[in-house]
Enzyme design. Structure first.
Site, PDB file in Angstrom:
ATOM      1  N   ASP A 223       0.851  -1.189   0.000  1.00 29.58           N
ATOM      2  CA  ASP A 223       0.000   0.000   0.000  1.00 29.58           C
ATOM      3  C   ASP A 223       0.886   1.238   0.000  1.00 29.58           C
ATOM      4  OD1 ASP A 223      -2.385   1.319   0.046  1.00 29.58           O
ATOM      5  OD2 ASP A 223      -2.787   0.988   2.185  1.00 29.58           O
TER       6      ASP A 223
ATOM      7  N   GLU B 207     -14.111   1.669  -0.670  1.00 27.64           N
ATOM      8  CA  GLU B 207     -14.216   1.697   0.793  1.00 27.64           C
ATOM      9  C   GLU B 207     -15.359   2.604   1.226  1.00 27.64           C
ATOM     10  OE1 GLU B 207     -10.592   2.578   2.931  1.00 27.64           O
ATOM     11  OE2 GLU B 207     -11.608   2.477   4.866  1.00 27.64           O
TER      12      GLU B 207
HETATM   13  O1  KIV Z   1      -4.466   0.499   4.557  1.00 27.64           O
HETATM   14  C1  KIV Z   1      -5.392  -0.310   4.511  1.00 27.64           C
HETATM   15  O2  KIV Z   1      -5.451  -1.287   5.255  1.00 27.64           O
HETATM   16  C2  KIV Z   1      -6.446  -0.076   3.542  1.00 27.64           C
HETATM   17  C3  KIV Z   1      -7.772  -0.702   3.854  1.00 27.64           C
HETATM   18  C4  KIV Z   1      -8.887   0.184   3.497  1.00 27.64           C
HETATM   19  C5  KIV Z   1      -7.937  -2.016   3.205  1.00 27.64           C
HETATM   20  O3  KIV Z   1      -6.256   0.593   2.582  1.00 27.64           O
END
Ligand code: KIV
Length: 300
Positions: free
Chosen positions: A84, A183
């Site tokens: 991420d 989300e």
């Molecule tokens: O950082 C995270 O865990 C996300 C969630 C919304 C899945 O982006």
């Protein structure tokens, strides 16, 4: 076990088999998740909150994300692992976005990245995809911009904001994302977006009409007992189990139950005798007698 590929994820979604996705931040949990057969594992910047105790995701940095992502990638043989992209790792410039996405791939060994935002992020998405790195989009409640979008709340509740989400999703699809995380989007809006875009959509708090479903690991296993978001479902009470285990650990040390002889290691009688003889040159007479008695004591 073979690694899942994007065509396989697409085929599952196309066949109507919902994709499963969960966050993860460490190696042992990654192994458990992978063994359970979960399809996509996200090393979310939510690590800043769930593991590091920050009030939001903004303090997550590339350096820390690469470490957490590496641990998870090493634990997943089959699951498709996503790093991420943290706050300000892709918003400042397109070259920086490519370089940081590349760090996830080369240093952590993930299979792709996720980043937040719609039309404003098209340049970064195109460039990262152009560099050969799969990108998952993220629309709706985008926690990195919580301050700008009115906090941690459902997004797309008016016709105008719902249409804006649809336009963002279409723009991300054009830019080349392989999937889109929605989300906290109203279920009907998420359903329509899912019908309009050709790539799979994954819901986190966006109802059952998407192609897949995601949860935060700590919510799903009941690790954070103080709060469970409305959209989450607890599949275990790991927090309660750990609390009870740790209370027993503490009590057994205090009452002498732990450690028992089965947790200790032996020294052979010969070596012990020689050791005690050596110790005699360093200890006083009373102390030597006490040590000698240990020859008859249970193994140590
Ligand atoms: O950082 C995270 O865990 C996300 C969630 C919304 C899945 O982006």
């Amino acid at each position: 076990m073979a690694k899942l590929t994007i065509p396989e994820l697409w085929a599952m979604a196309e066949a109507g088999t919902p994709l499963s996705m969960i966050t993860c931040y460490d190696y042992p949990s990654a192994r458990l998740i992978d063994a359970a057969g979960v399809d996509i594992v996200l090393v979310g910047d939510s690590v800043a909150m769930t593991v590091l105790g920050h009030p939001n995701t903004l303090p997550a940095t590339m350096d820390m994300m690469v470490i957490f992502a590496g641990a998870v990638a090493r634990g997943c043989e089959r699951a498709f692992v996503l790093g991420d992209m943290p706050y300000m790792s892709y918003q400042v410039s397109v070259p920086e976005a490519i370089r940081n996405a590349g760090r996830f791939m080369a240093e952590a060994g993930v299979d792709g990245v996720k980043l937040e935002g719609g039309r404003t992020m098209v340049g970064a998405v195109e460039a990262i995809v152009g560099a050969g790195i799969p990108v998952m989009g993220h629309l709706g409640l985008t926690p990195q911009s919580a301050s700008a979008i009115g906090g941690y709340r459902v997004q797309g509740r008016s016709a105008a904001t719902a249409l804006a989400l649809l336009d963002d999703a279409l723009a991300l699809e054009d830019a080349g994302v392989f999937a889109i995380l929605l989300e906290l989007v109203p279920a009907r809006v998420a359903e329509v977006i899912s019908q309009k875009v050709s790539v799979p959509t994954i819901s986190i708090g966006s109802g059952s009409g998407c192609d897949g479903h995601c949860q935060i690991y700590h919510d799903a296993i009941g690790m954070f007992e103080a709060f469970t978001p409305r959209h989450a479902k607890r599949y275990a009470e790991v927090g309660a189990t750990l609390r009870e285990a740790l209370a027993r650990f503490q009590a057994e040390i205090k009452d002498g139950t732990y450690p028992g002889p089965e947790h200790a290691f032996r020294i052979g009688a010969e070596e012990l005798r020689a050791f005690l003889a050596g110790a005699a040159t360093r200890l006083g007479p009373g102390e030597i007698d006490e040590l000698s008695r240990s020859l008859e004591d249970p193994p140590r």
